[in-house]
Design an enzyme around this catalytic site. Structure first.
Site, PDB file in Angstrom:
ATOM      1  N   HIS A  55       0.845  -1.076  -0.020  1.00 49.28           N
ATOM      2  CA  HIS A  55       0.001  -0.058  -0.048  1.00 49.28           C
ATOM      3  C   HIS A  55       1.005   1.239  -0.066  1.00 49.28           C
ATOM      4  CE1 HIS A  55      -2.409   3.092   2.502  1.00 49.28           C
ATOM      5  NE2 HIS A  55      -2.857   3.025   1.386  1.00 49.28           N
ATOM      6  N   HIS A  99       1.388  11.367  -1.451  1.00 47.72           N
ATOM      7  CA  HIS A  99       0.545  10.994  -0.440  1.00 47.72           C
ATOM      8  C   HIS A  99      -0.662  12.300  -0.090  1.00 47.72           C
ATOM      9  CE1 HIS A  99      -1.372   9.138   3.100  1.00 47.72           C
ATOM     10  NE2 HIS A  99      -0.451   8.100   3.106  1.00 47.72           N
TER      11      HIS A  99
END
Length: 368
Positions: A55, A99
Protein backbone atom coordinates in the site's frame (compact mmCIF):
# COMPACT_ATOMS: atom_id res chain seq x y z
CA UNK A 1 27.63 -37.79 -48.97
CA UNK A 2 25.08 -40.41 -47.97
CA UNK A 3 23.22 -39.92 -44.70
CA UNK A 4 22.66 -42.78 -42.34
CA UNK A 5 18.95 -43.64 -42.02
CA UNK A 6 19.29 -42.83 -38.32
CA UNK A 7 20.44 -39.28 -39.13
CA UNK A 8 18.16 -38.58 -42.06
CA UNK A 9 14.96 -38.01 -40.09
CA UNK A 10 16.27 -35.39 -37.64
CA UNK A 11 18.14 -33.58 -40.41
CA UNK A 12 15.05 -33.40 -42.61
CA UNK A 13 12.92 -32.24 -39.68
CA UNK A 14 15.38 -29.46 -38.94
CA UNK A 15 14.78 -28.10 -42.44
CA UNK A 16 11.02 -28.56 -42.27
CA UNK A 17 10.34 -26.97 -38.87
CA UNK A 18 10.47 -23.34 -40.07
CA UNK A 19 7.83 -24.18 -42.68
CA UNK A 20 5.72 -26.23 -40.27
CA UNK A 21 5.69 -23.34 -37.80
CA UNK A 22 3.89 -21.10 -40.27
CA UNK A 23 1.23 -23.70 -41.01
CA UNK A 24 0.57 -25.34 -37.68
CA UNK A 25 1.50 -22.58 -35.25
CA UNK A 26 4.70 -24.24 -34.04
CA UNK A 27 6.54 -21.91 -31.71
CA UNK A 28 10.05 -22.00 -30.35
CA UNK A 29 8.99 -19.67 -27.52
CA UNK A 30 10.29 -20.92 -24.20
CA UNK A 31 7.87 -22.27 -21.65
CA UNK A 32 8.22 -20.85 -18.16
CA UNK A 33 8.92 -23.55 -15.58
CA UNK A 34 8.99 -21.28 -12.53
CA UNK A 35 6.48 -18.44 -12.16
CA UNK A 36 6.65 -15.99 -9.28
CA UNK A 37 8.94 -18.42 -7.50
CA UNK A 38 6.80 -21.54 -7.85
CA UNK A 39 6.43 -24.12 -10.62
CA UNK A 40 2.89 -24.80 -9.40
CA UNK A 41 1.79 -21.27 -10.37
CA UNK A 42 2.79 -21.43 -14.04
CA UNK A 43 -0.49 -23.07 -15.07
CA UNK A 44 -2.55 -21.03 -12.62
CA UNK A 45 -4.73 -18.21 -13.94
CA UNK A 46 -3.74 -14.70 -12.87
CA UNK A 47 -7.28 -14.50 -11.51
CA UNK A 48 -6.65 -17.51 -9.30
CA UNK A 49 -3.50 -16.33 -7.51
CA UNK A 50 -3.16 -14.32 -4.30
CA UNK A 51 -0.53 -11.57 -4.42
CA UNK A 52 0.99 -9.47 -1.63
CA UNK A 53 0.63 -5.76 -2.40
CA UNK A 54 2.44 -2.78 -0.89
CA UNK A 55 0.00 0.00 0.00
CA UNK A 56 1.41 3.40 -1.02
CA UNK A 57 4.58 1.63 -2.11
CA UNK A 58 6.30 4.91 -3.02
CA UNK A 59 5.70 6.50 0.42
CA UNK A 60 8.95 5.32 1.96
CA UNK A 61 10.60 6.47 5.18
CA UNK A 62 10.83 5.61 8.85
CA UNK A 63 8.02 6.30 11.32
CA UNK A 64 6.80 9.38 9.47
CA UNK A 65 3.22 10.54 9.58
CA UNK A 66 2.92 10.22 5.82
CA UNK A 67 4.80 7.03 4.96
CA UNK A 68 3.49 3.49 4.65
CA UNK A 69 6.64 1.51 3.87
CA UNK A 70 10.15 1.38 5.29
CA UNK A 71 11.81 0.16 2.08
CA UNK A 72 11.82 1.27 -1.53
CA UNK A 73 10.14 -0.70 -4.29
CA UNK A 74 13.29 -2.55 -5.32
CA UNK A 75 13.56 -4.09 -1.86
CA UNK A 76 9.81 -4.67 -1.77
CA UNK A 77 10.02 -6.66 -4.99
CA UNK A 78 13.14 -8.51 -3.84
CA UNK A 79 11.28 -9.65 -0.74
CA UNK A 80 8.21 -10.89 -2.62
CA UNK A 81 5.76 -8.01 -3.05
CA UNK A 82 4.07 -8.44 -6.43
CA UNK A 83 1.56 -5.59 -6.47
CA UNK A 84 2.76 -2.02 -6.10
CA UNK A 85 0.03 0.47 -5.27
CA UNK A 86 0.57 4.21 -5.64
CA UNK A 87 -1.22 7.57 -5.67
CA UNK A 88 -0.60 9.76 -8.71
CA UNK A 89 -1.01 13.54 -8.82
CA UNK A 90 -0.52 16.19 -11.47
CA UNK A 91 2.23 18.45 -10.16
CA UNK A 92 2.84 21.28 -12.60
CA UNK A 93 2.35 18.96 -15.56
CA UNK A 94 4.44 16.12 -14.11
CA UNK A 95 2.86 12.93 -12.76
CA UNK A 96 4.18 12.68 -9.20
CA UNK A 97 3.53 10.02 -6.56
CA UNK A 98 2.28 11.86 -3.50
CA UNK A 99 0.42 10.99 -0.32
CA UNK A 100 -2.84 12.99 -0.47
CA UNK A 101 -0.91 16.16 -1.33
CA UNK A 102 2.53 16.66 -2.87
CA UNK A 103 3.14 19.29 -0.20
CA UNK A 104 2.91 16.61 2.49
CA UNK A 105 4.83 13.66 1.03
CA UNK A 106 6.30 13.57 -2.45
CA UNK A 107 7.65 10.16 -3.48
CA UNK A 108 9.13 11.42 -6.74
CA UNK A 109 7.99 11.16 -10.34
CA UNK A 110 6.09 8.24 -11.80
CA UNK A 111 8.73 7.99 -14.52
CA UNK A 112 11.57 7.43 -12.04
CA UNK A 113 9.40 4.92 -10.18
CA UNK A 114 8.63 3.00 -13.38
CA UNK A 115 12.30 2.91 -14.32
CA UNK A 116 12.97 1.06 -11.06
CA UNK A 117 10.16 -1.37 -11.88
CA UNK A 118 11.63 -1.92 -15.34
CA UNK A 119 15.15 -2.54 -13.99
CA UNK A 120 13.87 -5.10 -11.50
CA UNK A 121 11.71 -6.91 -14.05
CA UNK A 122 14.56 -7.07 -16.55
CA UNK A 123 16.59 -8.88 -13.89
CA UNK A 124 13.70 -11.16 -12.89
CA UNK A 125 12.18 -12.52 -16.12
CA UNK A 126 10.06 -15.20 -14.43
CA UNK A 127 7.84 -12.89 -12.40
CA UNK A 128 4.48 -11.25 -13.03
CA UNK A 129 4.07 -7.86 -11.34
CA UNK A 130 0.97 -5.66 -10.99
CA UNK A 131 0.69 -1.92 -10.58
CA UNK A 132 -2.36 -0.25 -9.07
CA UNK A 133 -2.35 3.50 -9.71
CA UNK A 134 -4.85 5.63 -7.83
CA UNK A 135 -5.42 8.41 -10.34
CA UNK A 136 -6.09 11.13 -7.79
CA UNK A 137 -6.21 14.05 -10.26
CA UNK A 138 -7.89 12.14 -13.11
CA UNK A 139 -4.89 12.44 -15.39
CA UNK A 140 -5.67 11.32 -18.95
CA UNK A 141 -4.50 7.83 -19.99
CA UNK A 142 -2.53 9.35 -22.89
CA UNK A 143 -0.34 11.17 -20.38
CA UNK A 144 0.33 7.93 -18.51
CA UNK A 145 1.12 6.25 -21.83
CA UNK A 146 3.78 8.89 -22.54
CA UNK A 147 5.42 8.25 -19.17
CA UNK A 148 5.25 4.46 -19.52
CA UNK A 149 6.89 4.69 -22.92
CA UNK A 150 9.58 7.03 -21.63
CA UNK A 151 10.38 4.56 -18.84
CA UNK A 152 10.36 1.64 -21.31
CA UNK A 153 7.74 -0.41 -19.46
CA UNK A 154 4.93 -0.13 -22.00
CA UNK A 155 6.43 -3.10 -23.86
CA UNK A 156 6.04 -5.24 -20.73
CA UNK A 157 2.42 -4.26 -20.11
CA UNK A 158 -0.37 -6.76 -20.71
CA UNK A 159 -3.34 -5.59 -22.78
CA UNK A 160 -6.42 -7.78 -22.20
CA UNK A 161 -8.77 -8.85 -24.97
CA UNK A 162 -11.54 -6.63 -23.61
CA UNK A 163 -11.97 -3.80 -21.13
CA UNK A 164 -13.35 -6.15 -18.47
CA UNK A 165 -12.36 -9.75 -17.79
CA UNK A 166 -14.10 -12.20 -15.50
CA UNK A 167 -11.90 -13.70 -12.81
CA UNK A 168 -11.79 -16.98 -14.75
CA UNK A 169 -10.78 -15.37 -18.06
CA UNK A 170 -7.34 -14.07 -17.13
CA UNK A 171 -4.31 -15.79 -18.72
CA UNK A 172 -2.01 -18.02 -16.71
CA UNK A 173 1.16 -16.68 -15.16
CA UNK A 174 3.11 -18.91 -17.54
CA UNK A 175 1.36 -17.39 -20.54
CA UNK A 176 2.07 -13.85 -19.35
CA UNK A 177 5.73 -14.67 -18.77
CA UNK A 178 6.17 -16.49 -22.08
CA UNK A 179 4.56 -13.61 -23.98
CA UNK A 180 6.77 -11.03 -22.29
CA UNK A 181 3.61 -9.17 -21.21
CA UNK A 182 4.00 -9.71 -17.48
CA UNK A 183 3.21 -6.27 -16.08
CA UNK A 184 -0.50 -5.88 -15.26
CA UNK A 185 -1.47 -2.23 -14.77
CA UNK A 186 -4.70 -1.09 -13.12
CA UNK A 187 -5.84 2.55 -13.16
CA UNK A 188 -8.54 3.70 -10.74
CA UNK A 189 -10.12 6.32 -13.05
CA UNK A 190 -10.10 7.53 -16.68
CA UNK A 191 -8.91 4.21 -18.16
CA UNK A 192 -9.83 4.00 -21.86
CA UNK A 193 -9.49 0.57 -23.45
CA UNK A 194 -9.77 1.94 -26.97
CA UNK A 195 -6.87 4.39 -26.65
CA UNK A 196 -4.48 2.75 -24.16
CA UNK A 197 -5.61 -0.88 -23.71
CA UNK A 198 -2.88 -1.86 -21.24
CA UNK A 199 -4.18 0.64 -18.67
CA UNK A 200 -6.90 -1.56 -17.20
CA UNK A 201 -9.85 0.02 -15.40
CA UNK A 202 -9.59 -1.17 -11.81
CA UNK A 203 -13.17 -1.07 -10.62
CA UNK A 204 -14.69 -2.91 -13.57
CA UNK A 205 -12.19 -5.72 -12.96
CA UNK A 206 -11.50 -5.57 -9.21
CA UNK A 207 -13.61 -4.71 -6.19
CA UNK A 208 -12.17 -3.59 -2.86
CA UNK A 209 -12.91 -3.81 0.85
CA UNK A 210 -12.89 -0.73 3.09
CA UNK A 211 -9.72 1.23 3.81
CA UNK A 212 -8.66 3.63 6.59
CA UNK A 213 -9.64 0.94 9.11
CA UNK A 214 -8.83 2.00 12.67
CA UNK A 215 -9.91 -1.07 14.62
CA UNK A 216 -8.93 -4.70 14.28
CA UNK A 217 -12.21 -5.76 12.68
CA UNK A 218 -11.28 -6.11 9.02
CA UNK A 219 -14.51 -7.15 7.35
CA UNK A 220 -14.96 -8.50 3.83
CA UNK A 221 -17.81 -6.32 2.65
CA UNK A 222 -17.69 -4.75 -0.81
CA UNK A 223 -16.67 -1.12 -0.43
CA UNK A 224 -15.95 0.04 -4.00
CA UNK A 225 -16.78 -1.42 -7.40
CA UNK A 226 -18.16 -0.54 -10.83
CA UNK A 227 -18.79 -4.10 -11.94
CA UNK A 228 -20.23 -7.49 -11.08
CA UNK A 229 -18.66 -8.56 -7.80
CA UNK A 230 -19.59 -12.15 -8.52
CA UNK A 231 -17.21 -12.32 -11.47
CA UNK A 232 -14.56 -9.72 -10.56
CA UNK A 233 -11.25 -10.27 -8.83
CA UNK A 234 -11.08 -8.65 -5.41
CA UNK A 235 -8.62 -6.79 -3.20
CA UNK A 236 -8.55 -6.56 0.59
CA UNK A 237 -7.14 -3.45 2.21
CA UNK A 238 -5.40 -4.86 5.26
CA UNK A 239 -3.54 -1.99 6.87
CA UNK A 240 -4.36 -0.57 10.26
CA UNK A 241 -4.51 3.17 10.86
CA UNK A 242 -4.62 5.26 14.01
CA UNK A 243 -6.24 8.66 14.32
CA UNK A 244 -3.89 11.55 15.00
CA UNK A 245 -5.75 14.84 15.43
CA UNK A 246 -8.61 13.18 13.55
CA UNK A 247 -6.41 12.18 10.60
CA UNK A 248 -5.83 8.47 9.78
CA UNK A 249 -2.12 7.59 9.88
CA UNK A 250 -0.38 4.20 9.51
CA UNK A 251 -0.04 2.35 12.81
CA UNK A 252 3.39 0.72 12.62
CA UNK A 253 3.31 -0.09 16.34
CA UNK A 254 0.81 -2.89 15.67
CA UNK A 255 2.14 -3.98 12.28
CA UNK A 256 3.48 -7.32 13.58
CA UNK A 257 -0.03 -8.25 14.71
CA UNK A 258 -1.78 -6.78 11.68
CA UNK A 259 0.50 -8.66 9.25
CA UNK A 260 0.39 -11.94 11.17
CA UNK A 261 -0.70 -15.34 9.91
CA UNK A 262 -3.21 -15.78 12.72
CA UNK A 263 -4.81 -13.95 15.64
CA UNK A 264 -7.29 -11.12 16.06
CA UNK A 265 -6.94 -8.49 13.36
CA UNK A 266 -4.40 -10.53 11.42
CA UNK A 267 -4.05 -10.75 7.66
CA UNK A 268 -4.44 -14.51 7.84
CA UNK A 269 -7.81 -14.26 9.58
CA UNK A 270 -9.18 -11.73 7.09
CA UNK A 271 -8.13 -13.91 4.16
CA UNK A 272 -9.81 -16.94 5.71
CA UNK A 273 -12.94 -14.93 6.50
CA UNK A 274 -13.21 -13.54 2.97
CA UNK A 275 -12.49 -16.92 1.37
CA UNK A 276 -15.30 -18.48 3.40
CA UNK A 277 -17.68 -15.62 2.52
CA UNK A 278 -17.03 -15.62 -1.24
CA UNK A 279 -15.82 -19.14 -1.92
CA UNK A 280 -12.44 -17.95 -3.22
CA UNK A 281 -9.34 -16.24 -1.90
CA UNK A 282 -8.65 -12.54 -2.41
CA UNK A 283 -6.46 -11.79 -5.40
CA UNK A 284 -4.59 -8.90 -3.81
CA UNK A 285 -3.74 -8.09 -0.19
CA UNK A 286 -2.57 -4.51 0.38
CA UNK A 287 -0.44 -4.08 3.51
CA UNK A 288 1.66 -1.43 5.21
CA UNK A 289 5.21 -2.10 6.46
CA UNK A 290 5.17 -5.48 4.73
CA UNK A 291 8.36 -6.70 6.40
CA UNK A 292 6.85 -6.62 9.89
CA UNK A 293 6.01 -10.17 10.90
CA UNK A 294 9.23 -11.64 9.48
CA UNK A 295 7.63 -12.66 6.20
CA UNK A 296 4.19 -13.49 7.60
CA UNK A 297 2.37 -11.67 4.76
CA UNK A 298 4.15 -13.91 2.25
CA UNK A 299 3.30 -16.98 4.31
CA UNK A 300 -0.37 -15.99 4.14
CA UNK A 301 -0.13 -15.67 0.35
CA UNK A 302 1.66 -19.02 0.04
CA UNK A 303 -1.01 -20.72 2.15
CA UNK A 304 -3.74 -19.20 -0.02
CA UNK A 305 -1.94 -20.34 -3.17
CA UNK A 306 -1.26 -23.83 -1.84
CA UNK A 307 2.52 -23.52 -2.19
CA UNK A 308 5.43 -23.62 0.25
CA UNK A 309 6.93 -20.38 1.49
CA UNK A 310 10.64 -21.05 1.57
CA UNK A 311 12.59 -17.86 0.78
CA UNK A 312 16.25 -18.13 -0.17
CA UNK A 313 17.01 -15.01 1.86
CA UNK A 314 15.19 -13.47 4.84
CA UNK A 315 13.00 -10.42 4.32
CA UNK A 316 14.31 -7.01 5.25
CA UNK A 317 14.64 -6.01 8.89
CA UNK A 318 11.58 -4.20 10.30
CA UNK A 319 11.96 -0.49 10.79
CA UNK A 320 14.03 0.34 7.73
CA UNK A 321 17.43 -0.22 9.33
CA UNK A 322 18.82 -2.65 6.75
CA UNK A 323 21.68 -1.26 4.68
CA UNK A 324 20.21 -2.87 1.55
CA UNK A 325 17.04 -0.83 1.62
CA UNK A 326 18.23 2.59 0.66
CA UNK A 327 15.86 3.94 3.31
CA UNK A 328 16.76 6.74 5.64
CA UNK A 329 17.96 5.69 9.11
CA UNK A 330 15.97 6.73 12.13
CA UNK A 331 16.14 10.41 12.91
CA UNK A 332 14.02 13.45 13.48
CA UNK A 333 13.87 15.16 10.09
CA UNK A 334 14.73 14.14 6.54
CA UNK A 335 14.17 15.64 3.12
CA UNK A 336 11.84 14.02 0.60
CA UNK A 337 12.53 14.13 -3.17
CA UNK A 338 10.87 17.52 -3.71
CA UNK A 339 12.62 19.09 -0.76
CA UNK A 340 9.57 18.99 1.50
CA UNK A 341 10.20 18.20 5.13
CA UNK A 342 9.26 14.70 6.27
CA UNK A 343 8.10 14.91 9.88
CA UNK A 344 8.72 12.15 12.39
CA UNK A 345 5.80 11.26 14.60
CA UNK A 346 7.08 11.30 18.16
CA UNK A 347 5.31 12.83 21.12
CA UNK A 348 8.03 15.42 21.73
CA UNK A 349 7.39 17.30 18.55
CA UNK A 350 4.01 16.15 17.29
CA UNK A 351 2.59 19.61 18.03
CA UNK A 352 5.31 21.14 15.88
CA UNK A 353 4.45 18.70 13.11
CA UNK A 354 0.85 19.84 13.14
CA UNK A 355 1.95 23.46 13.06
CA UNK A 356 4.05 22.88 9.96
CA UNK A 357 1.45 20.81 8.17
CA UNK A 358 -1.35 23.05 9.35
CA UNK A 359 -4.58 23.14 7.44
CA UNK A 360 -3.25 20.79 4.74
CA UNK A 361 -3.53 17.77 7.01
CA UNK A 362 -6.74 18.73 8.69
CA UNK A 363 -8.41 19.67 5.42
CA UNK A 364 -7.13 16.90 3.18
CA UNK A 365 -9.36 13.96 2.47
CA UNK A 366 -7.87 10.57 3.04
CA UNK A 367 -7.11 8.81 -0.24
CA UNK A 368 -5.79 5.34 -0.90
Amino acid sequence: MRLSPHLATPVVLSFLLPFVSGVHGYSATRRATTCNGHAELCNRSFGNVTFVGAHDSYAVGTKSLFVNQDYDITQQLNDGVRMLQSQAHNKNGVIELCHTSCGLQDGGSLEDYLKKVKAWMDNNPNDVVSLLIVNSDNVAPSEYDTVFKSAGVDTLAYAPSSAALAVSDWPTLGTLIDSGKRLVVFLSTTADFTSVPYLIDEFTNVWETAYDVTDTTFDCNVNRTNGDTGTQMYLINHFLDKLIAGVPAPDSSRANTTNAVSGEGSLGVQVQTCAAQYGRNPNFMLVDFYEYGNGSVFQVAADANGVTYNPTTPVATPGGTSSSSGSTPSGSVTSSPNGAVELRVVSAHFAASLAVVGGLVLGASSLL
